[in-house]
Design an enzyme around this catalytic site. Structure first.
Site, mmCIF file in Angstrom:
data_model
loop_
_atom_site.group_PDB
_atom_site.id
_atom_site.type_symbol
_atom_site.label_atom_id
_atom_site.label_comp_id
_atom_site.label_asym_id
_atom_site.label_seq_id
_atom_site.Cartn_x
_atom_site.Cartn_y
_atom_site.Cartn_z
ATOM 1 N N TRP A 1 -3.867 0.227 4.221
ATOM 2 C CA TRP A 1 -3.118 1.145 5.082
ATOM 3 C C TRP A 1 -2.723 0.457 6.389
ATOM 4 O O TRP A 1 -3.555 -0.140 7.057
ATOM 5 C CB TRP A 1 -3.986 2.374 5.385
ATOM 6 N N ASP B 1 0.266 9.138 0.841
ATOM 7 C CA ASP B 1 0.978 10.388 0.569
ATOM 8 C C ASP B 1 2.431 10.290 0.093
ATOM 9 O O ASP B 1 3.253 9.649 0.756
ATOM 10 C CB ASP B 1 1.077 11.236 1.844
ATOM 11 N N GLN C 1 4.263 7.256 2.005
ATOM 12 C CA GLN C 1 3.653 6.493 3.081
ATOM 13 C C GLN C 1 3.433 5.075 2.568
ATOM 14 O O GLN C 1 2.680 4.864 1.603
ATOM 15 C CB GLN C 1 2.320 7.145 3.471
ATOM 16 N N GLU D 1 -4.617 18.548 6.453
ATOM 17 C CA GLU D 1 -3.440 17.679 6.467
ATOM 18 C C GLU D 1 -2.420 18.181 5.444
ATOM 19 O O GLU D 1 -2.726 19.015 4.593
ATOM 20 C CB GLU D 1 -3.839 16.242 6.089
ATOM 21 N N TRP E 1 -9.330 8.961 -0.247
ATOM 22 C CA TRP E 1 -9.539 8.124 0.942
ATOM 23 C C TRP E 1 -10.894 7.427 0.917
ATOM 24 O O TRP E 1 -11.091 6.430 1.602
ATOM 25 C CB TRP E 1 -9.394 8.951 2.223
ATOM 26 N N ARG F 1 0.077 17.073 12.579
ATOM 27 C CA ARG F 1 0.893 16.174 11.763
ATOM 28 C C ARG F 1 1.384 16.810 10.470
ATOM 29 O O ARG F 1 1.018 17.916 10.116
ATOM 30 C CB ARG F 1 0.139 14.882 11.452
ATOM 31 N N TRP G 1 0.839 -1.213 0.000
ATOM 32 C CA TRP G 1 0.000 0.000 0.000
ATOM 33 C C TRP G 1 0.868 1.254 0.000
ATOM 34 O O TRP G 1 1.904 1.303 0.676
ATOM 35 C CB TRP G 1 -0.855 -0.012 1.267
HETATM 36 C C1 FRU Z 1 -2.952 12.092 4.678
HETATM 37 C C2 FRU Z 1 -2.571 11.436 5.981
HETATM 38 C C3 FRU Z 1 -1.586 12.297 6.728
HETATM 39 C C4 FRU Z 1 -0.840 11.309 7.557
HETATM 40 C C5 FRU Z 1 -0.765 10.123 6.641
HETATM 41 C C6 FRU Z 1 -0.773 8.807 7.350
HETATM 42 O O1 FRU Z 1 -3.382 11.228 3.704
HETATM 43 O O2 FRU Z 1 -3.717 11.178 6.742
HETATM 44 O O3 FRU Z 1 -2.178 13.327 7.467
HETATM 45 O O4 FRU Z 1 0.427 11.751 7.918
HETATM 46 O O5 FRU Z 1 -1.890 10.200 5.797
HETATM 47 O O6 FRU Z 1 -0.492 7.770 6.486
#
Ligand code: FRU
Length: 613
Positions: free
Chosen positions: A177, A153, A169, A323, A413, A269, A150
């Protein structure tokens, strides 16, 4: 990864303890301790242990024990009734040691006998080599994707010594995720991506959420001259901000022992830091996610941060968490006038539901960002992309030639975990150059146009039409067939007095995506309701609509087709729509027609794309 299962197993010799155990493969010993607790002992010198995954099941907790000590914990959806694919667990750092996986499953069990029946226990495999050959029909041919697992970001991107570094990520243990890790790829041309080992892995302070990197040319943090310093969110019980640094150009990172460097009481974050030459300070923008605002900090050394201001309470789109911020300065209309851009990714609450990228244009004095207002004194809501599938966009630090190059996660998402792929999930958008222009309403807007490197992808021109009249009856053009029809289309449309003009991309299965320019309404719409596979989520089959900036006159379109996406850039990126599509066969024709009257199609060029440029 089906093909991985076929790779040769290493021959191992291990004196197993006998008892109520099942040997799944030589070198692997499975011991059931209770209804939800199993030990898997692994020995020998194989490089990888392949873990069998079934996505429909809940995560099992895997505690990795080496020499009696807990080395790490990760989560994986171990197969219960069938194996969807396997994911590799890298054993190379444990050479010469027996590795014990103390696994806690989350399924409801009443007896150990039931637990023993789970498909996973007989399907662990030891192997020395990974076969990561793609088996996904919908893996893009020229967009960045992870080799497996997976991805969400893109983050932590920096440019140094001619290479574009891209972190993301990543879940290395499945295509949903979990286990947030910074995956790493790099490229010399933004087109061909090389994959590197994971850069920053979950650690004692939590998993590794999004962040940013900067090259510390003056050694202000004391990690070394030209060290690459990454700042990310450690997501454990709290969300706190941490540093890691690299002295090998971003290949490996050392976690800063003084972490965390910023703590707050509520969720914060995705720290994005940059050197501000005006104040000679490191400057940081941090998403105060649930408070729907951005916090701005400064620091001389990246370690001690002072909160200077907050921006955004009650401003702009507020229907989701804020974010992944970014803050940078750009010239307006290519002049000497400069403005600051604050990117604010928001989820949900995007223009067509789910994730979206809003941005603010304004001024920044080194401490406070002030947004421009419209003629009524309000801060207008502006979106960078009017498709459904561009999120978490941020830019590269230290890009050459004053460029502001950015890349987004090409998903949403709402359904990212349901799209029809398994070996990997999600691609990044094409890289884009951000610039500023003045709209007809005198407001300043951000355009995002395909990075110039992308022209290198062009293969042969399959169609060239200088000028053609288009009526209601329409004209049909063939799309290239090689490489599953991946192509780039350039076309100008002069609407004259015609009503809406549509470009319909279709295959012989009756699947189609329709792009419609409405000169009177001054909009560009993308309809993917019948684009192919759409039923994996009720949020997928939609029409997205972008405002245009051509005042109802000539519009010039640049459209990129990959195996599962269509990216539309109008008028040099002033109107942009990024959308996923999953046609069951590639679109083979483009039909252009008007709803009424006659329009002109000019300078039509269709390039096939050659991914191995
Ligand atoms: C955005 C997010 C960020 C976070 C990450 C976690 O898509 O929610 O805020 O750092 O994904 O994977």
């Amino acid at each position: 990864m089906k093909s991985i299962l076929k790779t040769a197993m290493a021959v191992l010799s291990l004196p197993f303890i006998s008892g109520a155990t099942v040997s799944a493969s030589e070198g692997i010993k499975v011991e059931h301790l209770g209804t939800n607790n199993t030990l898997v002992r692994v020995a020998g010198d194989a490089r990888y242990l392949l873990l069998p995954v079934q996505e429909a099941y809940d995560d099992a907790t895997v505690n990795v024990i080496v020499d009696g000590k807990l080395d790490r914990t990760f989560y994986v959806r171990l197969a219960k009734s069938k194996v969807d694919y396997t994911v590799p667990f890298d054993l190379s750092s444990y050479d010469g040691h027996v590795v014990v996986l103390n696994i806690v499953t989350s399924q409801n069990r009443t007896t150990v006998r039931e637990a023993k029946e789970d498909a996973c226990w007989n399907n662990f495999v030891l192997t020395d080599s990974l076969d990561v050959t793609n088996y996904e029909k919908y893996r893009p041919a020229y967009h960045h994707t992870p080799l497996y697992g997976w991805m969400n970001d893109p983050n932590g991107m920096f440019y140094k010594d001619g290479r574009w570094h891209l972190y993301y990520q990543w879940n290395p243990y499945g295509s949903k995720w979990q286990n947030m890790t910074w995956g790493h790829s790099s490229s010399s041309d933004l087109v061909n991506w090389q994959h590197h080992p994971a850069a920053i892995e979950p650690n004692g302070l939590g998993s590794v959420f999004s962040g940013s990197s900067a090259v510390d040319t003056e050694n202000s943090a004391g990690f070394g001259k030209d060290a690459v310093v990454a700042m990310y969110t450690s997501a454990g019980v709290s969300q706190i901000q941490s540093l890691a640094y690299s002295t090998d150009n971003g290949e490996t990172f050392t976690i800063y022992p003084g972490n965390p460097v910023i703590t707050l009481e509520s969720e914060a974050r995705d720290p994005n830091m940059f050197w501000n030459p005006d104040t000679k300070l490191w400057t940081l923008i941090l998403a105060h996610a649930l408070d729907r605002e951005m916090l701005i900090f400064t620091s001389p050394d990246m370690k001690e941060w002072t909160l200077q201001s907050s921006f955004g309470k009650g401003l702009g789109a507020q229907d989701g968490v804020w974010e992944c911020p970014d803050l940078f300065r750009l010239p307006v209309d290519g002049t000497d006038i400069q403005k600051w851009v604050l990117l604010c990714n928001i989820n949900p609450g995007g223009p067509f539901g789910g994730s979206g990228i809003q941005y603010f244009i304004g001024d920044f004095d080194g401490k406070t960002f002030t947004a421009d207002t419209d003629s009524d004194g309000n801060v207008p809501v502006k979106w960078l992309d009017y498709g459904k599938d561009n999120y978490a966009i941020v830019s590269w630090s230290d890009a050459p030639d004053g460029r502001r190059t950015a890349i987004g996660w090409m998903s949403n998402w709402q359904y990212a975990a349901e799209v029809p792929t398994k070996q990997f999930r999600s691609a990044n958008t094409l890289p884009r150059e951000i610039s500023l222009f003045t709209g007809t309403d005198r407001q300043i807007y951000a355009a995002s146009s395909p990075s110039p490197e992308l022209t290198a992808l062009r293969g042969k021109v399959t169609t060239v039409t200088k000028s053609a009249n288009i009526s209601r009856k329409g004209k049909t053009f063939a799309l290239p067939t090689e490489n599953d029809g991946i192509c780039e289309i350039l076309v100008d449309i002069d609407p004259a007095k015609a009503g809406p003009i549509s470009l319909t991309f279709s295959n012989d299965k009756g699947e189609k995506s329709i792009l419609t320019y409405d000169p009177k309404g001054q909009t560009l719409a993308f309809d993917r309701r019948q684009s192919g596979i759409v039923d994996f989520s009720q949020d997928f089959p939609v029409v997205t609509v972008a405002p245009t900036f051509s005042a109802g006159r000539n519009i010039s379109l640049r459209i990129f087709f990959d195996r599962a996406s269509i990216e539309v850039f109008a008028d040099g990126g002033k109107s942009v729509m990024t959308n996923l599509v999953f046609p069951t066969a590639p679109y083979s024709t483009m039909t252009i027609n008007t709803a009424e009257g006659t329009a002109k199609v000019k300078n039509l060029k269709i390039y096939s794309i050659n991914p191995e440029k």
